[in-house]
Design an enzyme around this catalytic site. Structure first.
Site, PDB file in Angstrom:
ATOM      1  N   GLY A 148       5.302  -6.208  -4.980  1.00 36.21           N
ATOM      2  CA  GLY A 148       5.086  -6.433  -3.642  1.00 36.21           C
ATOM      3  C   GLY A 148       4.153  -7.669  -3.049  1.00 36.21           C
ATOM      4  O   GLY A 148       3.631  -8.332  -4.432  1.00 36.21           O
ATOM      5  N   GLU A 149       4.607  -8.417  -2.496  1.00 35.37           N
ATOM      6  CA  GLU A 149       3.115  -9.651  -2.281  1.00 35.37           C
ATOM      7  C   GLU A 149       2.717  -9.249  -0.582  1.00 35.37           C
ATOM      8  O   GLU A 149       4.054  -9.613   0.130  1.00 35.37           O
ATOM      9  CB  GLU A 149       4.474 -11.189  -2.428  1.00 35.37           C
ATOM     10  CG  GLU A 149       3.073 -12.308  -2.448  1.00 35.37           C
ATOM     11  CD  GLU A 149       4.183 -13.118  -2.658  1.00 35.37           C
ATOM     12  OE1 GLU A 149       3.677 -14.217  -1.753  1.00 35.37           O
ATOM     13  OE2 GLU A 149       4.412 -13.252  -4.137  1.00 35.37           O
ATOM     14  N   GLY A 150       2.084  -9.834  -0.380  1.00 39.91           N
ATOM     15  CA  GLY A 150       0.774  -9.600   0.460  1.00 39.91           C
ATOM     16  C   GLY A 150      -0.167 -11.335   0.928  1.00 39.91           C
ATOM     17  O   GLY A 150       0.748 -12.382   0.973  1.00 39.91           O
ATOM     18  N   GLY A 159      -2.351 -11.327  -1.916  1.00 39.73           N
ATOM     19  CA  GLY A 159      -1.817 -11.151  -2.818  1.00 39.73           C
ATOM     20  C   GLY A 159      -0.931 -10.391  -3.399  1.00 39.73           C
ATOM     21  O   GLY A 159       0.150  -9.978  -2.505  1.00 39.73           O
ATOM     22  N   VAL A 166       1.529  -7.626  -5.888  1.00 42.11           N
ATOM     23  CA  VAL A 166       1.140  -7.013  -6.710  1.00 42.11           C
ATOM     24  C   VAL A 166       1.854  -6.265  -8.331  1.00 42.11           C
ATOM     25  O   VAL A 166       3.421  -6.520  -7.156  1.00 42.11           O
ATOM     26  CB  VAL A 166       0.976  -5.650  -5.507  1.00 42.11           C
ATOM     27  CG1 VAL A 166       0.934  -4.052  -6.415  1.00 42.11           C
ATOM     28  CG2 VAL A 166       0.197  -5.156  -4.450  1.00 42.11           C
ATOM     29  N   LYS A 176      -2.366  -5.900  -9.037  1.00 44.25           N
ATOM     30  CA  LYS A 176      -3.133  -6.554  -7.384  1.00 44.25           C
ATOM     31  C   LYS A 176      -3.771  -7.775  -7.619  1.00 44.25           C
ATOM     32  O   LYS A 176      -4.873  -7.610  -7.436  1.00 44.25           O
ATOM     33  CB  LYS A 176      -4.081  -5.989  -6.162  1.00 44.25           C
ATOM     34  CG  LYS A 176      -3.378  -6.516  -4.546  1.00 44.25           C
ATOM     35  CD  LYS A 176      -4.688  -5.812  -3.376  1.00 44.25           C
ATOM     36  CE  LYS A 176      -3.619  -6.360  -1.899  1.00 44.25           C
ATOM     37  NZ  LYS A 176      -4.534  -5.777  -0.895  1.00 44.25           N
ATOM     38  N   ASP A 187      -5.234  -1.248   8.810  1.00 43.75           N
ATOM     39  CA  ASP A 187      -4.062  -2.040   8.817  1.00 43.75           C
ATOM     40  C   ASP A 187      -3.078  -0.750   8.697  1.00 43.75           C
ATOM     41  O   ASP A 187      -1.857  -0.786   7.834  1.00 43.75           O
ATOM     42  CB  ASP A 187      -3.551  -2.955   8.203  1.00 43.75           C
ATOM     43  CG  ASP A 187      -2.237  -4.221   8.061  1.00 43.75           C
ATOM     44  OD1 ASP A 187      -1.855  -3.765   9.388  1.00 43.75           O
ATOM     45  OD2 ASP A 187      -2.508  -4.550   6.887  1.00 43.75           O
TER      46      ASP A 187
END
Length: 438
Positions: A140-142, A145, A147, A162, A266
């Site tokens: 995934g990506e936030g 960063g 992961v 991460k 969050d």
């Protein structure tokens, strides 16, 4: 798909400002230090985040300079869990670890004696290198960063790494320690929450010898609750018994964090991981936006809009752990219905969505509404007095009376009546379930 944080258009994050301090060189942390005598056991460890202080970033590889940063905590990162004499008046010798907490992370120690959280290696621990493991797939990506899943080449461990994304300064060709500051901040909070079964575990910190960037190495759990609900189940709601099982674990994690005076800020299905054995193991992850209540306000408006408490939307800057409880109420509602309960396109629409379900903010119901900075400015509440319609969204054939008591208590606009994690876990919805299984 794996459920580590994905980019969300509703997520709000810090917009930090960085200024280089010229004339200073980075200090090696492996310089001789004075080891403190065996400490006494304290009762609690407090983490501190300052959103208006200077950042001093020290990395043991001497690859960074000292920078000044607003909207971010200060960290001291070293190799050994040692202590510098706290009586020293030298400004160049910041206080490091001086106390050891039973049950702390075996490889890291978190010190808050200097105000902001400081993460330090134990003597037997070391950095991982990016050459120690092989990346196997993206998870995934936030906003800050991405992961990836990785396998340790020597031990065979499967972990989640991460990796920070380049900040705006690096994109402009300016060297800075922004990404590492965020990495160390999250690692400090994860280390403080060590050994709670419903919070993802910090495994190590990794240093890329080529990019010279730090990454957080965590346990690899499984897909996110968001993916399980919206992709694996295709939006089909969870039965009440499963929701109770999930919420009991999440409330336990919130109780643990709040006991350490940490606010996650969050909590959402995308930041909750589901283990290989299903909903009997769920873990909260992504503490990148966490803050400590030990640091004085003001705090920023951070998180994901769909799960953001109304007082935060209305500009309250001295909020507390109750914002996490609202988020947990939103998660519970989504698990029961298969879709977000409040889903506005902007802050104003989000507030109107809350008012449509929970009613207009009358003084008798929400006395503090008029005192909030954006009350009456961000949006004008409907003139027609409407009652709370939450029960209409969750009728008794979907949620029992005891379960609705928990949901209604979490989704209270009045923070004085909003349930804490400890109080929620004492409600009959959980107590009766324990009695029935005994």
């Amino acid at each position: 798909m794996h459920g580590y944080p994905v980019l969300d258009r509703n997520r709000k994050s810090d917009r930090s400002s960085f200024v280089f301090s010229s004339g200073y060189e980075s200090e090696r942390v492996d310089a001789p230090v004075t080891v403190s005598p065996k400490p006494r056991r304290p009762q609690r460890v407090d983490l501190v985040e300052s959103e208006h202080v200077s950042l001093t970033l020290s990395i043991p590889t001497s690859i960074y300079t000292t920078a000044t940063m607003r909207s971010s905590p200060r960290f001291l990162f070293g190799r050994a869990a040692s202590s510098i004499d706290p009586t020293s008046s030298s400004p160049s010798s910041p206080m490091a670890i001086k106390r050891v907490f039973p049950g702390d992370h075996p490889d890291f120690k978190v010190d808050t004696s200097g105000g902001a959280p400081r993460l330090t290696f134990c003597k037997r621990a070391r950095y991982w290198s990016s050459t120690d493991y092989q990346e196997t797939r993206a998870l995934g990506e936030g906003g800050f960063g991405g992961v990836v899943e990785a396998r340790h080449l020597t031990r065979g461990w499967t972990v989640a790494v991460k990796k920070p994304l380049p900040c705006a300064h690096e994109g402009a060709g300016i060297a800075c320690g922004c990404a590492d500051a965020r990495t160390l901040r999250e690692a400090a909070f994860l280390a403080a929450c060590h050994r709670h079964r419903a919070i993802v575990e910090l495994r190590a910190l990794s240093l890329d010898p080529f990019a010279r960037k730090l990454s957080v190495v965590m346990e690899c759990v499984g897909p996110s609750l968001h993916d399980v609900l919206h992709e694996h189940r295709r939006g089909r709601p969870f039965p009440e018994g499963d929701v109770r099982c999930i919420m009991e674990q999440l409330l336990g994690a919130a109780k643990h964090m709040h006991g350490l005076r940490i606010i996650h800020r969050d909590i959402k299905p995308g930041n909750i991981l589901v283990g290989a054995d299903g909903i009997s193991t769920v873990k909260i992850c992504d503490l990148g936006l966490a803050v400590s209540m030990a640091e004085p306000a003001p705090y920023g408006q951070l998180g994901t809009r769909r799960y953001m408490a109304p007082e935060m939307l209305l500009g309250k800057t001295d909020y507390d752990a109750t914002v996490d409880m609202w988020s947990l109420g939103c998660v519970m509602a989504e698990l029961l219905s298969g879709k977000p309960l409040f889903d506005g396109d902007d802050d104003a629409q989000q507030l109107l969505a809350i008012f449509r379900v929970l009613g207009v903010p009358l003084f008798t119901i929400w006395p503090a509404y008029e005192s909030l900075p954006l009350a009456g400015k961000l949006v004008t509440p409907p003139h027609v007095i409407s009652r709370n319609k939450l029960r209409e969204h969750f009728p008794e054939d979907r949620l029992s009376k005891e379960g609705f008591e928990v949901l209604k208590g979490l989704l209270s606009c009045n923070i004085d009546k909003r349930l804490s994690a400890t109080t929620a876990l004492r409600r009959p919805w959980f107590a009766n379930a324990v009695d029935a299984s005994a």
